[in-house]
Design an enzyme around this catalytic site. Structure first.
Site, PDB file in Angstrom:
ATOM      1  N   LEU B 187       2.444  45.147  30.276  1.00 47.03           N
ATOM      2  CA  LEU B 187       2.566  44.872  31.711  1.00 47.03           C
ATOM      3  C   LEU B 187       2.720  46.145  32.530  1.00 47.03           C
ATOM      4  O   LEU B 187       2.276  46.216  33.670  1.00 47.03           O
ATOM      5  CB  LEU B 187       3.750  43.936  31.962  1.00 47.03           C
ATOM      6  CG  LEU B 187       3.444  42.448  31.736  1.00 47.03           C
ATOM      7  CD1 LEU B 187       4.699  41.619  31.935  1.00 47.03           C
ATOM      8  CD2 LEU B 187       2.343  41.977  32.670  1.00 47.03           C
ATOM      9  N   CYS B 188       3.376  47.150  31.931  1.00 52.74           N
ATOM     10  CA  CYS B 188       3.566  48.381  32.708  1.00 52.74           C
ATOM     11  C   CYS B 188       2.233  49.056  32.991  1.00 52.74           C
ATOM     12  O   CYS B 188       2.030  49.641  34.057  1.00 52.74           O
ATOM     13  CB  CYS B 188       4.512  49.330  31.977  1.00 52.74           C
ATOM     14  SG  CYS B 188       4.046  49.634  30.274  1.00 52.74           S
ATOM     15  N   THR B 189       1.299  48.948  32.029  1.00 51.15           N
ATOM     16  CA  THR B 189      -0.038  49.505  32.261  1.00 51.15           C
ATOM     17  C   THR B 189      -0.707  48.763  33.409  1.00 51.15           C
ATOM     18  O   THR B 189      -1.274  49.376  34.312  1.00 51.15           O
ATOM     19  CB  THR B 189      -0.904  49.372  31.004  1.00 51.15           C
ATOM     20  OG1 THR B 189      -0.240  49.974  29.910  1.00 51.15           O
ATOM     21  CG2 THR B 189      -2.264  50.019  31.204  1.00 51.15           C
TER      22      THR B 189
END
Lengths: 375, 418
Positions: B187-189
């Site tokens: 999700l951070c990507t």
């Protein structure tokens, strides 16, 4: 036969886009357009032809022409899906009997039968009927030799436009190229099979993975040798590069000398490869007749002479493997060789991705395939 | 009746009626073998009637098998027709298993194909026991004692493998071989450092959609609705422009949203044929099976290789030795069984569960708070408890903490079998 006067439209229809969606995701829209402009001639309408033709027709080529005047038999109908059962008692040829099944697989592909013998084909016929590829299926070695030579004698002078169709006009565009007729040969013998390609000087596009900006962040990708990663793994940006490869003609391949100094590597080759060449020898010595289960002794004698003339140990090919190559091929073997052959044709006519160079053998005992560059 | 003669099966008969180079060391050629593989005893299940299933059905029918079952929960779609060659445009919307069965029965005389339109999981265990072999193009079936042949393809790549309980790795042992088709991006990507068009698409689908509900409150993404896909694409393109990434087209967007796997007829032809060859060998015994995982790729040239995968001794599913037999009479009591487990199998306080009529049943638990509840079972006979021969018992010993369950199989001398 229709000439290429009618050009294939440059864009595919919405229906085609949906039908071919799953394969366009694999090889791209440009390749699909070239495929859909390709005209292919298949000499020989055997069950192996049926498997190859099924895959090509489903993929959406422009046209498929079958050439095989041998009469259809009841056994043919039971051995393959490709022949129309309602023609069981009609006096018809194998090529004619295959048309309705192929047509129903994909009505957008023109399928037709061409009467005559392969010896009657000439460079003019190939050029006028605008074939991009000729496939010789289950043909005797002499036919392979003459068709291989014939394909190399044809060159189209004309512009090759983006959808791959030649139009024989002398446009002065800088994209003028000579288009060649690609030659393929394939056959199944017992539980084995081979596929041979002669693409002359073949130019194609292939996808190279781009190096990600931060090394180590993605799985390691060597920019020199990276191929597109397996579908389903993390996607990577790619760009198309052009490459080319040179292919040997069938004559040179037939004259392959196996180097006894490289015996170590020769032993690692599948015996089915030697068997394929032995069967060519048998055909030459027997007027093109196919070897059958009753020819084991003749083949053993022939092999001994062959091995001696090339200074090879006779035990590279034993009687057990030899007899495994003499009965009619089973359905799965036809499907495997047919799948491999069809995909190489697709790569070749669409000029996308790397076709192998140049001789593939499927060994049904080891259940394994391998490619050698011969000639 | 067939327009041909018995000649049509001559290639199959040759493999079965003569000794020859293909026969393994224990193979005995027999003229009866050919009719035996066409008897009612030989039932084969094909799982999946899609790209692989159609090819497998064709290969099985043309190899002489006549009792085929086919299970698939899908209906036919236009995009199937580039490779699922038993289907025609007029069949769109009909169940795949039904149409495939009709085609093959019509085309190959003598071949019976029973379609099952539904999910694997909805069939009881008993359904699977009628088959001598199962061949599938899915990887969601657990290993069983009968041989399982599994094939899979993605684009230009594919595999064929043979699974036999206790002899080869089960599907769980080697689960990490199968790359996930769910593109699980971190999700951070997606949120902070997108680099690919796919990241922008997933951000729009996962994060923006449930915030904006563009087609109505709580209306979920429908990958088949071009308006939905267009909305996602528009948002993805905005984001892509923001981050200097290539903007996705409609096809890529829909592919990511629907998790579409590219597919072509030729790869399916090869893999299916390898699988059916293994089925033929498994049923007839005419040659040793593939040992045990074959890879195929024609991305560059053609590559085929076979590796003998090893079982994972830590595997949750199969990491156990074969069940040991326990021999009793159906009138013996459960207490008798427990006594034997203590005296001959080194257990101190055994607890037993069994699979009875498809459900797990706890027979006895030697734990303080459960001993009394199940104490009545101890005096009941095995027959009263519904235990038959071939029932598998899972036994743990409460006195040995952390011990993995040991499986036994019941052998009742007077016995009715499961």
């Amino acid at each position: 036969m229709t000439s290429s006067a009618v050009e294939a439209p440059t864009d595919i229809t919405a229906q085609e886009a949906e039908l071919y969606d799953r394969q366009i995701r694999l090889w791209g829209l440009d390749a699909q357009k070239r495929l859909r402009a390709s005209r292919i001639l298949m000499v020989g309408a055997t069950p192996l032809t049926g498997e190859i033709a099924k895959n090509l027709v489903l993929a959406g080529i422009r046209s498929l022409t079958l050439m095989d005047d041998s009469p259809l038999s009841a056994d043919d109908i039971d051995s393959s899906f490709i022949y129309d059962p309602s023609l069981a008692t009609a006096a018809t040829t194998r090529a004619e009997a295959a048309l309705s099944a192929l047509h129903s697989l994909n009505p957008m592909v023109e399928v037709s039968a061409k009467s005559g013998q392969p010896e009657q084909l000439t460079a003019d016929v190939l050029a006028n009927e605008d074939y991009d590829a000729v496939l010789a299926i289950s043909q005797p070695v002499e036919v392979l030799q003459s068709l291989g030579r014939l394909c190399r004698s044809v060159t189209y002078d004309g512009e090759v436009n983006s959808n791959g169709a030649g139009n024989n006009s002398n446009s002065d565009s800088s994209a003028k190229q000579r288009r060649q007729v690609q030659f393929f040969a394939a056959d199944c013998f017992g539980c084995h099979g081979y596929v041979f390609l002669d693409l002359q000087r073949h130019e194609f596009a292939t996808e190279l993975a781009e190096v990600p900006p931060k090394a180590g962040q993605d799985s390691s990708v060597d920019p020199k040798t990276a191929a597109v990663p397996a579908a389903g793994s993390q996607p990577v940006e790619t760009h198309l590069i052009k490459r080319s490869a040179d292919y040997a003609d069938f004559e040179s391949v037939l004259r392959t000398r196996w180097d006894p100094a490289k015996l170590g590597s020769l032993r690692r080759l599948s015996p089915a490869l030697y068997l394929a060449f032995l069967l060519f020898e048998f055909q030459r010595a027997n007027n093109g007749a196919r070897a059958g289960p009753n020819d084991v002794d003749a083949l053993k004698t022939l092999w001994r002479a062959f091995a001696e003339s090339q200074q090879l140990p006779a035990n590279l090919l034993d009687e057990a493997v030899l007899s495994s190559g003499l009965q009619p091929p089973s359905c799965p073997v036809l499907a495997i060789v047919g799948g491999v052959a069809a995909q190489e044709v697709i790569k070749a006519v669409s000029h996308k991705d790397d076709p192998f160079n140049n001789f593939f053998v499927f060994d049904g005992i080891q259940s394994c395939g391998s490619v050698q560059t011969l000639g | 009746s067939s327009p041909g003669t018995d000649n049509r099966w001559r290639h199959v008969r040759r493999l079965l009626e003569r000794a020859g180079p293909l026969g393994g060391p224990e193979f005995e050629p027999d003229p009866e073998l050919f009719s035996a593989i066409r008897s009612d005893l030989v039932q084969i299940l094909v799982v999946g009637a899609g790209g692989l299933g159609c090819e497998m059905l064709k290969d099985l029918a043309l190899s002489g098998f006549v009792n085929l079952h086919l299970i698939d929960m899908d209906t036919i779609d236009l995009s199937n027709l580039n490779r699922q060659f038993l289907f025609r445009p007029k069949d769109i919307g009909r169940p795949k298993a039904v149409v495939a069965a009709e085609f093959v029965e019509r085309r190959v005389s003598g071949c019976r194909v029973t379609p099952h339109f539904g999910k694997l999981e909805d069939k009881p265990l008993e359904f699977y026991k009628q088959f001598m072999c199962i061949v599938c193009g899915l990887d969601s079936v657990q290993a069983s004692v009968i041989p399982l042949i599994d094939g899979g393809t993605q684009g230009f790549q594919g595999h064929c493998r043979v699974v036999r309980a206790h002899a080869t790795p089960c599907l769980e042992c080697t689960a990490d071989l199968y790359s996930s088709t769910q593109q699980g991006f971190p999700l951070c990507t997606l949120a902070h450092t997108p680099r690919l068009p796919e990241h922008c698409i997933e951000f729009a689908r996962i994060m923006q959609w449930p915030q904006e509900w563009p087609f109505g409150e709580e209306v979920p993404v429908d990958g088949d609705d071009p308006h939905h896909v267009d909305w996602i694409r528009t948002e993805a393109c905005k984001r892509a422009r923001q981050f200097g990434i290539r903007e996705p087209d409609f096809r890529l967007t829909q592919g990511v949203v629907k998790h579409i796997i590219p597919a072509v007829a030729s790869t399916n032809a090869v893999i299916s044929a390898q699988c059916v060859t293994e089925v033929f060998k498994a049923i007839t015994g005419c040659y040793p099976l593939l040992n045990n995982f074959a890879n195929f790729s024609d991305i560059e040239g053609v590559a085929v290789n076979v590796v003998p995968l090893e079982r994972n001794p830590q595997c949750d599913v199969c990491g156990q030795p074969p069940p040991k037999p326990l021999t009793f009479n159906s009138r013996d009591s459960l207490q008798t069984v427990i006594n034997q487990l203590k005296s001959e199998h080194g257990m101190t306080r055994p607890s037993l569960t069994a699979c009875v009529e498809g459900r797990d049943v706890t027979l006895y638990m030697d734990l303080s708070f459960l001993r009394d509840q199940l104490a009545d079972n101890l005096d009941k006979s095995l027959a009263e408890l519904g235990l038959l021969s071939n029932t598998v018992l899972n036994v743990t010993d409460s006195a040995q903490s952390g011990m993995k369950p040991v499986t036994f199989v019941l052998n009742l001398e007077d016995g009715m079998e499961t």
